[in-house]
Design a protein around this motif. Sequence first.
Motif, PDB file in Angstrom:
ATOM      1  N   LEU A 292       9.323 -45.267  23.013  1.00 26.85           N
ATOM      2  CA  LEU A 292       9.977 -44.060  23.185  1.00 26.85           C
ATOM      3  C   LEU A 292       9.452 -43.119  23.984  1.00 26.85           C
ATOM      4  O   LEU A 292       8.264 -43.252  24.294  1.00 26.85           O
ATOM      5  CB  LEU A 292      10.154 -43.525  21.361  1.00 26.85           C
ATOM      6  N   VAL A 293      10.094 -41.984  24.415  1.00 25.63           N
ATOM      7  CA  VAL A 293       9.514 -40.921  25.145  1.00 25.63           C
ATOM      8  C   VAL A 293      10.196 -39.348  24.828  1.00 25.63           C
ATOM      9  O   VAL A 293      11.361 -39.748  24.347  1.00 25.63           O
ATOM     10  CB  VAL A 293       9.695 -41.261  26.525  1.00 25.63           C
ATOM     11  N   ALA A 294       9.165 -38.499  24.645  1.00 27.54           N
ATOM     12  CA  ALA A 294       9.815 -37.291  24.221  1.00 27.54           C
ATOM     13  C   ALA A 294      10.175 -36.337  25.341  1.00 27.54           C
ATOM     14  O   ALA A 294       9.261 -36.367  26.297  1.00 27.54           O
ATOM     15  CB  ALA A 294       8.434 -36.442  23.305  1.00 27.54           C
ATOM     16  N   LEU A 295      11.302 -35.733  25.443  1.00 29.17           N
ATOM     17  CA  LEU A 295      11.675 -34.831  26.360  1.00 29.17           C
ATOM     18  C   LEU A 295      11.625 -33.429  25.886  1.00 29.17           C
ATOM     19  O   LEU A 295      11.936 -33.013  24.684  1.00 29.17           O
ATOM     20  CB  LEU A 295      12.983 -35.072  26.681  1.00 29.17           C
ATOM     21  N   LEU A 337       9.893 -31.520  14.967  1.00 30.42           N
ATOM     22  CA  LEU A 337       9.089 -32.394  16.135  1.00 30.42           C
ATOM     23  C   LEU A 337       8.276 -31.509  16.970  1.00 30.42           C
ATOM     24  O   LEU A 337       8.977 -30.303  17.323  1.00 30.42           O
ATOM     25  CB  LEU A 337      10.178 -33.326  16.903  1.00 30.42           C
ATOM     26  N   GLY A 338       7.473 -31.875  17.693  1.00 27.10           N
ATOM     27  CA  GLY A 338       6.719 -31.057  18.716  1.00 27.10           C
ATOM     28  C   GLY A 338       5.675 -32.005  19.692  1.00 27.10           C
ATOM     29  O   GLY A 338       5.430 -33.119  19.117  1.00 27.10           O
ATOM     30  N   PRO A 339       5.109 -31.360  20.541  1.00 25.73           N
ATOM     31  CA  PRO A 339       4.206 -32.274  21.357  1.00 25.73           C
ATOM     32  C   PRO A 339       2.879 -32.259  20.638  1.00 25.73           C
ATOM     33  O   PRO A 339       2.036 -33.414  21.127  1.00 25.73           O
ATOM     34  CB  PRO A 339       4.270 -31.483  22.656  1.00 25.73           C
ATOM     35  N   VAL A 340       2.352 -31.582  19.840  1.00 31.23           N
ATOM     36  CA  VAL A 340       1.016 -31.547  19.220  1.00 31.23           C
ATOM     37  C   VAL A 340       1.041 -32.766  18.265  1.00 31.23           C
ATOM     38  O   VAL A 340       1.657 -32.939  17.356  1.00 31.23           O
ATOM     39  CB  VAL A 340       0.694 -30.475  18.300  1.00 31.23           C
ATOM     40  N   ASN A 341      -0.108 -33.930  18.585  1.00 32.22           N
ATOM     41  CA  ASN A 341      -0.184 -35.131  17.890  1.00 32.22           C
ATOM     42  C   ASN A 341       0.886 -36.027  17.803  1.00 32.22           C
ATOM     43  O   ASN A 341       1.383 -36.510  16.800  1.00 32.22           O
ATOM     44  CB  ASN A 341      -0.622 -34.628  16.349  1.00 32.22           C
ATOM     45  N   LEU A 342       1.539 -36.049  19.061  1.00 34.09           N
ATOM     46  CA  LEU A 342       2.824 -36.875  18.981  1.00 34.09           C
ATOM     47  C   LEU A 342       2.349 -38.450  19.617  1.00 34.09           C
ATOM     48  O   LEU A 342       1.771 -38.205  20.762  1.00 34.09           O
ATOM     49  CB  LEU A 342       3.760 -36.227  20.003  1.00 34.09           C
ATOM     50  N   ALA A 343       2.680 -39.211  19.171  1.00 37.78           N
ATOM     51  CA  ALA A 343       2.069 -40.599  19.392  1.00 37.78           C
ATOM     52  C   ALA A 343       3.078 -41.242  20.604  1.00 37.78           C
ATOM     53  O   ALA A 343       3.765 -42.305  20.269  1.00 37.78           O
ATOM     54  CB  ALA A 343       1.699 -41.401  18.394  1.00 37.78           C
ATOM     55  N   MET A 344       3.361 -40.516  21.525  1.00 41.02           N
ATOM     56  CA  MET A 344       4.237 -41.133  22.776  1.00 41.02           C
ATOM     57  C   MET A 344       4.286 -40.443  23.954  1.00 41.02           C
ATOM     58  O   MET A 344       3.719 -39.285  23.834  1.00 41.02           O
ATOM     59  CB  MET A 344       5.696 -41.237  22.253  1.00 41.02           C
ATOM     60  N   PRO A 345       4.574 -40.655  24.976  1.00 40.16           N
ATOM     61  CA  PRO A 345       4.697 -40.160  26.323  1.00 40.16           C
ATOM     62  C   PRO A 345       5.383 -38.861  26.118  1.00 40.16           C
ATOM     63  O   PRO A 345       6.446 -38.928  25.531  1.00 40.16           O
ATOM     64  CB  PRO A 345       4.917 -41.154  27.389  1.00 40.16           C
ATOM     65  N   VAL A 346       4.983 -37.804  26.892  1.00 42.94           N
ATOM     66  CA  VAL A 346       5.821 -36.523  26.666  1.00 42.94           C
ATOM     67  C   VAL A 346       6.048 -36.251  28.312  1.00 42.94           C
ATOM     68  O   VAL A 346       5.274 -36.126  29.174  1.00 42.94           O
ATOM     69  CB  VAL A 346       5.070 -35.476  25.976  1.00 42.94           C
ATOM     70  N   ILE A 347       7.312 -35.821  28.414  1.00 43.59           N
ATOM     71  CA  ILE A 347       7.741 -34.984  29.802  1.00 43.59           C
ATOM     72  C   ILE A 347       8.263 -33.838  29.586  1.00 43.59           C
ATOM     73  O   ILE A 347       9.163 -33.686  28.576  1.00 43.59           O
ATOM     74  CB  ILE A 347       8.983 -35.997  30.325  1.00 43.59           C
ATOM     75  N   ALA A 348       7.821 -32.949  30.109  1.00 44.36           N
ATOM     76  CA  ALA A 348       8.063 -31.530  29.759  1.00 44.36           C
ATOM     77  C   ALA A 348       8.662 -30.974  30.960  1.00 44.36           C
ATOM     78  O   ALA A 348       8.544 -31.261  32.254  1.00 44.36           O
ATOM     79  CB  ALA A 348       6.860 -30.475  29.519  1.00 44.36           C
ATOM     80  N   ASP A 349      10.057 -29.968  30.529  1.00 45.93           N
ATOM     81  CA  ASP A 349      10.624 -29.545  31.836  1.00 45.93           C
ATOM     82  C   ASP A 349       9.662 -28.570  32.514  1.00 45.93           C
ATOM     83  O   ASP A 349       8.701 -27.975  31.793  1.00 45.93           O
ATOM     84  CB  ASP A 349      11.860 -28.476  31.174  1.00 45.93           C
ATOM     85  N   ARG A 350       9.870 -28.209  33.750  1.00 50.47           N
ATOM     86  CA  ARG A 350       8.867 -27.151  34.572  1.00 50.47           C
ATOM     87  C   ARG A 350       8.781 -25.846  33.784  1.00 50.47           C
ATOM     88  O   ARG A 350       7.582 -25.374  33.782  1.00 50.47           O
ATOM     89  CB  ARG A 350       9.644 -26.884  35.654  1.00 50.47           C
ATOM     90  N   VAL A 382       3.453 -34.611  31.182  1.00 50.80           N
ATOM     91  CA  VAL A 382       4.109 -34.918  32.644  1.00 50.80           C
ATOM     92  C   VAL A 382       5.444 -34.042  32.852  1.00 50.80           C
ATOM     93  O   VAL A 382       5.924 -33.363  31.888  1.00 50.80           O
ATOM     94  CB  VAL A 382       4.749 -36.398  32.571  1.00 50.80           C
ATOM     95  N   VAL A 383       5.240 -33.136  34.130  1.00 55.55           N
ATOM     96  CA  VAL A 383       6.182 -32.309  34.309  1.00 55.55           C
ATOM     97  C   VAL A 383       7.357 -32.771  35.153  1.00 55.55           C
ATOM     98  O   VAL A 383       7.248 -33.354  36.129  1.00 55.55           O
ATOM     99  CB  VAL A 383       5.564 -31.190  34.967  1.00 55.55           C
TER     100      VAL A 383
END
Length: 571
Positions: A292-295, A337-350, A382-383
């Motif tokens: 899984l990946v988080a957007l 859900l949120g990016p802190v302590n998230l066990a998967m790759p994260v892609i963030a909008d600019r 990742v942006v």
Amino acid sequence: MRTSQLQITTTKESPADAEVISHQLMLRAGMIRRLAAGLYTWMPLGLRVLRKIENIIREEMNNAGAAELLMPAVQPSELWEESGRWGQFGPELLRFTDRHQRDYCMGPTHEEVITDIARRDLRSYKQLPVNYYQIQTKFRDEVRPRFGVMRSREFIMKDAYSFHASDESLQQTFDDMHQAYTNVFSRMHLQFRPVEADSGAIGGSGSKEFHVLADSGEDAIAYSTEGDYAANLEKAEAICNDVRADATQEMTIVDTPDTKTIQALVDNFNLPIEKTIKTLICHASEESDADLVALLVRGDHQLNEVKATNHPMVKTPLEFATDAEIRAAVGAGPGSLGPVNLAMPVIADRTVAVMSDFGAGANIEDKHYFGINWDRDVESPVVADLRNIEAGDPSPDGKGQLQIMRGIEVGHIFQLGTKYSEAMKATVLDENGKDRLMSMGCYGIGVTRVAAAAIEQNHDEKGIIWPMPIAPFQVAIVPINMKKSDSLRAAADTLYQELKQAGIDVLLDDRDSRAGVMFADMELIGIPLRVVLSDKGLDKGIVEFKGRTDSESTDVARDEIVSLINAKISG
RNA sequence: CGGGGCAUAGCGCAGCCUGGUAGCGCACCUGCUUUGGGAGCAGGGGGUCGCAGGUUCGAAUCCUGCUGCCCCGACCA
């Protein structure tokens, strides 16, 4: 032509299932008749419009150096097996079997057939470039045909395919087609915009759509208020000129019961929406290590699914994780859900990447973190550009702001590269006598859709207002009370003949209806110019002239009417 | 494919709940009057009420199944 020959059948009411204005008006004006879902007969009046559209396209294609041919509507499965699309294409491809149990399809597009032609007929680089086109009936078994001929299953398309020995040559023809399309839609007096487009599954490097502007359009277009930039919303680049501010808050964990949406977070905790983050979980691509990946997009922004799909870390096509999958991987559900302590790759909008002191879910049910800062509280993500642009965003070309309008896609031009020539081994010998794959471009215009789009853009409460170049008739002659007056009948016939002699498309309303009926019908079917003849006027040597959009008619000397009409038609 | 709705004359609709053999407007045909913005009056033609079963003395109406169509979503070289 005379109305008595044309058999015009107009109605005051439109069928209940006609949703959009062009569909309603085409039915009411008797241009089209429905046979079955997404299948329409073009009645004489409608066909005249189609022919005019086709002729303009044909002239501009010929001028641009393309050569017309005609390919079969039915295509054998073998070619589609070769290109790999027999398996890839879904149920939109209508397949059937002939008496010998061979598989065929109704052609939804003709890359395979034309590539087969090219590999047989083209031997040498000296024959290139070549640009073939046809105007022909296509069939796509749309899941949900709708809006009349705007999205029908059977439709007429002009499709062109070019072959090249070099990318420079492809670019040249692509540019030529861009100009030809601009000429086509300009000549039809349509307001349109060429826009950057996602090239989608068809692949290739360059892709531009031509959109007729209309509020009812299915597509959203972003355009620059100052510069030339214009792009389909799914493609429009969202740039971010902001710089991340320093952290001013400590990260705190907060109990947030009954707070599953961004709006609830804003309302219940007085948090500006620009300080919130949406976390969307989707399936990761094959290459990625993770499942899984988080957007991440800012709370007030919308995820752009095309951009997400195109990201190398994301599975194509985009597939959101289910509630169960999310809970299994994170331990909390959507809304927390949120990016802190998230066990998967994260892609963030600019935009997300430059946020500071923001709030997001804590990945613990009913808890959020506030005052989050990148690097300090969570590793920088990742942006990527992941969101839909919004009105007022800066234009990517640096000129002005972006605004959004609606459009109807009537044309699309692609640089295909070697996708099909490679699959089907379409080669020519180059200067060195070596096989070389040809580069391809393809260029489409939805002929039947153009007719509908023209109506969407040009109508009023009375009916259609055809642009002169594609009007079924340029001028209507309406004699009042002809039944009682042989001299009026003769005068109407004479004017009719004079206009025909002058090469003008003229419709003589010889039905002997009441004036109101004839006026209403001529306005409904949208004839741009109208001449009313009456005994009263002719006694004074006068006829009445009115343009479709004029509020009042004007008296014109009978002797001058033909030259006036000529002048109006030529512009 | 998921959710919702509709199916009665060429088009737009009523009737269905509460079963008793189908109606209105537009369009069409005939006649008379009318005649510059969708005419008026009179007369008339046209419907196996989507299909197939069932309940009933009797079904457009109640029940079951099917088919078609439309809307929202997903999808859309």
